[in-house]
Design a protein around this motif. Structure first.
Motif, short mmCIF file in Angstrom:
data_model
loop_
_atom_site.label_atom_id
_atom_site.label_comp_id
_atom_site.label_asym_id
_atom_site.label_seq_id
_atom_site.Cartn_x
_atom_site.Cartn_y
_atom_site.Cartn_z
N HIS C 178 0.87 -1.24 0.05
CA HIS C 178 0.15 0.08 -0.16
C HIS C 178 0.99 1.20 -0.01
O HIS C 178 0.72 2.08 -0.77
CB HIS C 178 -0.75 -0.06 1.21
N GLN C 181 2.26 2.87 -3.65
CA GLN C 181 1.24 4.04 -4.30
C GLN C 181 0.68 5.14 -3.44
O GLN C 181 0.45 6.12 -4.14
CB GLN C 181 0.00 2.89 -4.85
N ASN C 190 -1.73 11.68 -9.34
CA ASN C 190 -2.76 10.92 -9.72
C ASN C 190 -3.15 11.22 -11.10
O ASN C 190 -3.59 12.33 -11.57
CB ASN C 190 -3.77 11.16 -8.82
N SER C 195 -1.01 6.54 -12.98
CA SER C 195 -1.15 6.06 -11.79
C SER C 195 -1.48 4.48 -11.98
O SER C 195 -0.85 3.72 -11.06
CB SER C 195 -2.77 6.54 -11.18
N LYS C 199 0.90 1.93 -9.60
CA LYS C 199 0.23 0.76 -8.87
C LYS C 199 1.04 -0.56 -9.16
O LYS C 199 1.27 -1.26 -8.28
CB LYS C 199 -1.24 0.77 -9.12
#
Lengths: 275, 641, 229
Positions: C178, C181, C190, C195, C199
């Motif tokens: 977690h 990102q 973002n 993004s 991720k």
């Protein structure tokens, strides 16, 4: 489940009024009762019977309250007003989820066909330090107002505004600003967040005005002031879990939080405010 | 007879009246404005915009809302849009055309000068809102988009998807917030006004109840502005929010403010039908649905017909009654015509759904013609909302709709300055009666609320204040004692009856009487009957209502009882007004007054007046008439054949 | 407080500290992994020891080490401050918690995982400082380079220590899953195009790096067992 049942019954061609009767439910409600802000509060259980699937969730509580009043008991107090999902007043955590189990709606738009006969439903108020309970399920959300008062506006006096078409705004920008502007200030984001953070709420307003040309003049001071007020109110920090956006009845996107962070960094780097 | 009522409309040509008036009203010196306090009750579009504008001018403002935040006022629920005669679409719109459409749409029962001023300032509203950051819809060139709304011949409606009211209210809320943070406005949330304090015949303050603590508070000011919205909740079921109430306006009426045209209520044709006894309010769906949906009922009565079963009804057994009766306008006839016809077919027994109180709005043809995708792009969110509430899928089965009370054109009587018959007491927005006559055009409610709040009252209130001494009446004045006692007595009385029927039960009964006899279609006989029924209901209410809890806590049961006690009294005047007005006009149909084809017949010779009712205290209000004079438009009968 | 410290004392400011130090620590982990992998070079630890020797006496690295400790310290202190603040933000918990499935449980346990990693770090640092300053390690025969590798080989002969290490790495993995990102979101990155890449990288990183770290003790232990047999 009920819908399936309904369809099955419809297929057999039985008259509609019969199906409605057959589908009525008996439910057990566990509701948070708290006399006032100083009371400790606790859960009380209630049985409601003959609940129609066509009732809204709040109408189901209306029915319970009518019964309570007739028994000389204090009705369950809850916040509600427009009952069409736009005023942002209603606020209940239903079985652990703000605004109940369905996505993209407020509690007042939730209908009982989302539940089944025999269900146990736990109803709690929004829980956050910045949203103290006033009574039962009613909470005080004036902290949101104070954040807005800190700078969630464009400082224009009435009169003297230039012609509305003087500054063209690309449709994409206008649409994106609108997406952020649809926030109804209900506080479900705070209720859902494990940290009771108000970042999604704050980011929605900051985003709307940061994107529009009208918001540029106060862009830096706005984000600085609103974030400061957010902290003062005692909301938590953002862990980017995304629970807020998942529970938001208006689908405010997490990208707004990223934008708020950008706006904050930009403001702190560039503003001339050294206090 | 109209001598009591002085509308103070300035002399001169229509187009110059407002300009002239602004010059002739007294001004308060900028340095002296801080010496005056103004109370604003209600913080919807009208109240928030007025409070913000007063604050900007330098007045000290106290603003009151029963909601937990000004942002929740019911203006927020307006969907369609806001009219303004910008003529951005180059389609021939003008101030005069908007004025003309509004007067005509109101069926010639509104005051020319007020309506012209409304049209005149409409353009400023759009400028103001855009400057505040209201994200109106735009076209690909980046300029503001407009649509035609409610059958208007020009595209003058500005909109923000289906949430125009929300966006405009948030704009006004922002302006209000700015003044709160500047210290010019003090905001009182969850506070309800329960009386006006009268000193020497003028409004000098209010009595409020803090809804959380139950505390009764006194507030003194140089002037009081009511922006408390309409009284549609008299009918129990309406599209108004649950908390919308008439208490502030009614208590002002009891203190001497005349109530104008109370029987003028607007019934909106496209609402989701009642689903059962538990129904608490009705949900409106934008009337834009009638652009593509076809309204029908079966030719032969089929009680309890469901939407699914409707699919099996062959074309020749369906009655598309609007298309049949009004070939040129078809499904797009005005709101009142569509509503009345829906009621008629249901009264004939041809209504559908479990209650028999619904008609179909069918999109099958539109979906066949344009494809589901196009229909989804136009009405997707409305269809979703419908599905959410009813459980039926309108892409597959026809929608069911039924009319519901939506807006009240009547309200406190005000003059050109928006001052009621009580000096120092003003009424703005839906709370007053001034601009919509007997029927309001779509997208004009938002316009009026903001016009009054931003651009009219900030000028006109100065005319009164300039004549007032700086010194305020102290809250220890005996008038405050008296008003507070009245309020407390009322609450105590409600709490001590301890009867057997809940407030909602009384409210539902009241609503049913009003809907049946004083709704879209009325008869003299029915109204007389209703009058008796309401009188009985009132007596029973004061003997048998059950209110639990105490006065010094958050007590929603007491709040409701207090409001319903006023609704009952207001209902009496509504019926009295409806009885007096034996003509069909605007939103309402008087069965005794119709053309040979069964259409509404307005009687201009006899009823070209505003009915302003004066409180007498003896159960029957006294009628005062303000004659309406039309110098700039020719009165015509509407026809949609 | 100056405007600078104030900027980093708000909730967003503290999150920025978490994010910046987090990214710095993420980068450090790569270097750490490469160094550790030298243990598996098959040269009896020579490369590893030479690397450690270089790290110990290079001036630049010494400065870097201070910065690294600073990074850890800020990450930990701010993390603890935020956990405390977040706890206070909801004094009364819900009776029923049943949040939408959209949120990953890794994201909800950033704090607890961080605490577990802190415990691991304390043990880790105890060894690090003990051998660096207090209990001199024998040099490799014929050199003036400390034979740290042999120490490590011996340590990882204990199944308990290996298990502790492996579990800690799993927790680091979830923390990174977690955190990677999230750090970018906090920095305001973002974007529809980038993004998803971030991720993806984050998931990859959170698997590869802790796995690599965890494999080293496992391999050493297996080697040890097989040699015994």
């Amino acid at each position: 489940m009920l819908n399936l049942l309904n369809e099955a019954i419809n297929r057999t061609g039985i008259k509609a009024d019969k199906t409605i009767k057959n589908l009525n439910m008996n439910l057990t409600l566990k509701i948070w009762r708290q006399k006032n802000q100083n009371d400790k509060g606790g859960f009380e259980s209630y049985q409601v019977s003959d609940v129609s699937p066509d009732m809204s969730f709040l109408e189901m509580i209306d029915v319970l309250n009518e019964d309570l009043v007739k028994e000389d008991k204090d009705p369950v107090h809850f916040d509600h007003d427009c009952r069409e999902g736009i005023c942002g007043t209603c606020s209940m955590v239903i079985n652990g989820r703000p605004h109940g189990p369905k996505e993209g709606i407020t509690t007042c738009q939730l209908h009982m066909r989302s539940f089944s006969d025999g269900d146990h439903i736990t109803i709690e108020p929004w829980r956050a330090k910045a949203f103290p309970v006033i009574k039962d399920l009613v909470v005080d959300r004036t902290s949101f107002d104070r954040i807005q008062q800190a700078g969630g506006y464009v400082s224009v006096n009435t009169g003297g505004a230039p012609d509305a078409n003087e500054i063209p705004i690309p449709k994409r920008i206008a649409d994106e600003a609108f997406d952020a502007a649809t926030c109804i200030g209900c506080g479900a984001c705070v209720a859902a967040c494990k940290n009771a953070s108000a970042m999604l709420f704050v980011s929605a307003k900051v985003s709307q005005l940061a994107m529009l040309p009208q918001g540029q003049v106060e862009r830096k001071t706005r984000v600085e002031k609103m974030v400061a007020q957010m902290d003062e109110e005692g909301f938590g920090a953002c862990t980017n879990t995304g629970a807020c956006a998942a529970e938001c009845p208006k689908g405010i996107d997490l990208s707004n939080i990223a934008r708020l962070n950008r706006e904050y960094i930009g403001a702190k780097l560039k503003s001339e405010n050294v206090s | 007879m109209s001598s009591v009522l002085n509308s103070k409309v300035p002399e001169g040509p229509l187009a110059e009246k407002w300009e002239k008036h602004k010059f002739s009203v007294k001004l308060v010196n900028p340095a002296n404005k801080r010496k005056y306090d103004i109370i604003v009750v209600g913080t919807g579009l009208a109240g928030a915009s007025a409070a913000a504008s007063f604050g900007e001018l330098g007045y000290n403002v106290k603003a009151f809302a029963y909601q937990d935040s000004p942002r929740r006022a019911h203006s927020i629920a307006a969907q369609g849009g806001i009219n303004a005669s910008k003529n951005y679409q180059n389609d021939g719109d003008s101030t005069f055309r908007l004025f003309y459409d509004t007067i005509k749409g109101g069926d010639y029962r509104s005051r020319e000068a007020n309506v012209y001023r409304l049209a005149e300032v409409s353009t400023n509203i759009i400028d103001q809102c855009v400057a505040q950051g209201v994200p109106f819809a735009r076209d690909y060139g980046g300029l503001l988009d407009n649509r035609s709304f409610g059958g208007a011949q020009v595209s003058r409606t500005f909109y923000a998807r289906g949430q125009t009211g929300q966006q405009l209210l948030l704009g006004a809320y922002g302006a209000l917030n700015r003044q709160i943070s500047n210290g010019k406005v003090k905001m009182y949330n969850r506070t309800e006004m329960l009386d006006v304090v009268m000193v020497n015949g003028e409004a000098k303050g209010i009595i409020t109840r803090n809804l959380i603590t139950g505390e009764i508070e006194r507030h003194s000011a140089h002037a009081v502005v009511l922006a408390t919205g309409g009284y549609g909740n008299v009918f129990f079921l309406s599209t108004n929010a649950m908390g919308c109430n008439a208490t502030a306006a009614w208590r002002a009426h009891r203190r001497g403010a005349f109530f104008a045209n109370p029987c003028f209520t607007q019934i909106h044709p496209t609402c989701i039908p009642v689903s059962g006894e538990h129904q608490s309010k009705l949900t409106l769906m934008s009337e834009s649905l009638r652009n593509d949906g076809r309204v029908w009922v079966p030719k032969e009565a089929r009680k309890g017909l469901t939407a699914k079963e409707a699919l099996n009804i062959p074309e020749e057994e369906r009655d598309y009654y609007l298309e049949r009766k009004y070939p040129s306008f078809g499904n797009l006839v005005p709101r009142d015509v569509a509503s009345r016809n829906a009621k008629d077919v249901c009264d004939e027994g041809r209504g559908v759904g479990p209650s028999g109180l619904a008609v179909f709005l069918d999109f099958a043809d539109a979906i066949n013609r344009d494809g589901e995708d196009l229909i989804r792009s136009k009405y997707g969110n409305l269809f979703d909302m419908y599905m959410q509430i009813t459980g039926d899928n309108p892409y597959e089965v026809p929608m069911m709709i039924y009319p519901a009370v939506h807006y009240t054109m009547g309200g406190l009587w005000v003059d050109y300055n928006l001052q009621t018959t009580i000096p120092g007491l003003y009424a703005i927005g839906e709370c007053n009666f001034s601009d919509h006559g007997a029927n309001r055009l779509g997208a004009s409610a938002l316009m009026q609320g903001l016009a009054d709040g931003y651009f009219v009252i900030p000028y006109t209130i100065g005319d009164y204040l300039a004549s007032q001494p700086y010194e305020k009446v102290g809250t220890d004045h005996e008038a405050f004692d008296e008003a507070e006692k009245t309020v407390n007595d009322h609450l105590d009385k409600l709490l001590n009856i301890n009867g057997n029927k809940t407030v909602d039960e009384f409210h539902k009964e009241l609503g049913k009487i009003m809907w049946d006899y004083c709704g879209m279609s009325r008869t003299g006989e029915g109204l007389k009957k209703a009058s008796g029924m309401v009188k009985e209901l009132k007596e029973e209410f004061w003997k048998n209502v059950k209110v639990v809890g105490t006065a010094d806590e958050l007590n929603q049961s007491l709040e409701k009882a207090n409001r319903v006690s006023d609704f009952i009294e207001l209902a009496e005047v509504m019926i009295q007004d409806a009885l007096d007005r034996a003509e069909s006009c605007g939103g309402h149909f008087r069965e005794e007054s119709q053309t040979p084809e069964g259409e509404a017949l307005r009687i201009d010779d006899e009823y070209s007046y505003v009915s302003a009712w004066e409180f007498t205290g003896n159960g029957a209000a006294k009628l005062n008439k303000e004659d309406l004079v039309f110098e700039n438009v020719k009165l015509t009968q509407r026809s949609y054949k | 407080m100056s405007w600078f410290t104030k900027a980093f004392s708000t909730t967003i400011g503290r999150k920025l500290v978490m994010s910046l130090t987090g990214i710095f620590l993420i980068l450090f982990l790569i270097e750490h992994l490469i160094g550790n992998l030298l243990l598996l070079n098959g040269d009896g630890g020579l490369a590893f020891n030479e690397f450690a020797h270089f790290m110990k006496y290079n001036r630049l690295i010494q400065i870097g080490e201070v910065v690294l400790f600073g990074g850890f310290l800020f990450h930990i202190i701010d993390g603890i401050i935020l956990i405390r603040k977040n706890r206070k933000s909801r004094p009364v918990q819900y009776a029923v918690s049943n949040k939408s499935e959209v949120t990953s449980w890794a994201s909800k346990l950033m704090g607890p995982f961080g605490i577990i990693i802190l415990v691991f770090l304390i043990v880790h640092m105890y060894d690090f400082f003990r051998f660096k300053y207090f209990s001199p390690v024998a040099d490799m025969p014929g050199t003036d380079i400390s034979d740290l590798a042999s120490l490590v080989y011996i340590k990882f002969q204990s199944v308990g220590y290996v298990a502790f290490y492996v579990i800690a790495m799993a927790v680091v993995g979830f923390h990174l899953y977690h955190g990677f990102q999230s750090a970018f979101q906090t920095l305001g990155v973002n974007h529809v195009k980038y993004s998803p890449i971030i991720k993806g990288l984050g998931v990859l990183y959170s698997i590869v790096v802790p796995l690599g770290m965890a494999l080293i003790p496992i391999i050493i232990y297996i080697n040890h067992i097989t040699q015994q047999i």
